[in-house]
Design a protein around this motif. Structure first.
Motif, short mmCIF file in Angstrom:
data_model
loop_
_atom_site.label_atom_id
_atom_site.label_comp_id
_atom_site.label_asym_id
_atom_site.label_seq_id
_atom_site.Cartn_x
_atom_site.Cartn_y
_atom_site.Cartn_z
N LYS A 64 59.53 48.73 23.96
CA LYS A 64 59.72 47.95 22.74
C LYS A 64 60.13 48.91 21.63
O LYS A 64 59.40 49.82 21.26
CB LYS A 64 58.42 47.24 22.37
N GLU A 65 61.33 48.72 21.13
CA GLU A 65 61.83 49.58 20.06
C GLU A 65 61.24 49.14 18.72
O GLU A 65 60.80 48.01 18.56
CB GLU A 65 63.35 49.52 20.00
N ARG A 66 61.26 50.04 17.78
CA ARG A 66 60.79 49.70 16.43
C ARG A 66 61.73 48.70 15.80
O ARG A 66 62.92 48.67 16.12
CB ARG A 66 60.73 50.96 15.57
N PRO A 67 61.22 47.88 14.88
CA PRO A 67 62.11 46.94 14.19
C PRO A 67 63.16 47.69 13.37
O PRO A 67 62.92 48.81 12.92
CB PRO A 67 61.18 46.14 13.29
N ARG A 68 64.30 47.07 13.20
CA ARG A 68 65.39 47.65 12.41
C ARG A 68 65.42 46.96 11.05
O ARG A 68 65.02 45.81 10.91
CB ARG A 68 66.72 47.47 13.12
N PHE A 69 65.93 47.68 10.07
CA PHE A 69 66.04 47.16 8.71
C PHE A 69 67.51 47.12 8.31
O PHE A 69 68.23 48.09 8.47
CB PHE A 69 65.25 48.03 7.73
N SER A 70 67.93 45.98 7.78
CA SER A 70 69.32 45.85 7.33
C SER A 70 69.47 46.44 5.94
O SER A 70 68.48 46.73 5.26
CB SER A 70 69.73 44.39 7.33
N ARG A 71 70.70 46.59 5.52
CA ARG A 71 70.97 47.11 4.18
C ARG A 71 70.47 46.17 3.09
O ARG A 71 70.29 46.57 1.95
CB ARG A 71 72.47 47.34 4.00
N PHE A 72 70.26 44.91 3.46
CA PHE A 72 69.87 43.91 2.48
C PHE A 72 68.36 43.65 2.48
O PHE A 72 67.90 42.70 1.87
CB PHE A 72 70.64 42.61 2.74
N GLY A 119 66.39 42.93 5.13
CA GLY A 119 65.89 42.11 6.23
C GLY A 119 65.42 42.97 7.40
O GLY A 119 65.82 44.11 7.55
N VAL A 120 64.56 42.41 8.21
CA VAL A 120 64.05 43.10 9.40
C VAL A 120 64.53 42.32 10.62
O VAL A 120 64.50 41.09 10.63
CB VAL A 120 62.50 43.14 9.38
#
Length: 67
Positions: free
Chosen positions: A15-23, A25-26
């Motif tokens: 399970k990879e860590r959550p990603r964060f968008s430039r705006f 959002g997760v």
């Protein structure tokens, strides 16, 4: 307590860590989402074969990975 055993013949994925968008959002990566969808489909399929209704509420899960 009822015991249900599943055997999935698939390669486990971490399970990879959550990603964060430039705006701000997760989101979950496509690779993780696809794996989760596959495991859910396999689980539903095996539950249907066993005649088990979907589980609601809390569960206890023991997971073993064998390579």
């Amino acid at each position: 307590m009822k015991t249900i055993t599943f055997h999935f013949d698939i390669k486990p994925e971490r399970k990879e860590r959550p990603r964060f968008s430039r705006f701000g959002g997760v989101y979950t990566t496509k690779k993780n989402k696809d794996f989760e969808t596959t495991v859910a489909a396999l689980g539903r399929s095996q539950m249907n074969k066993l005649g088990v209704t979907p589980i609601t509420g809390l569960i206890h899960a023991d997971v073993q990975f064998r390579f």
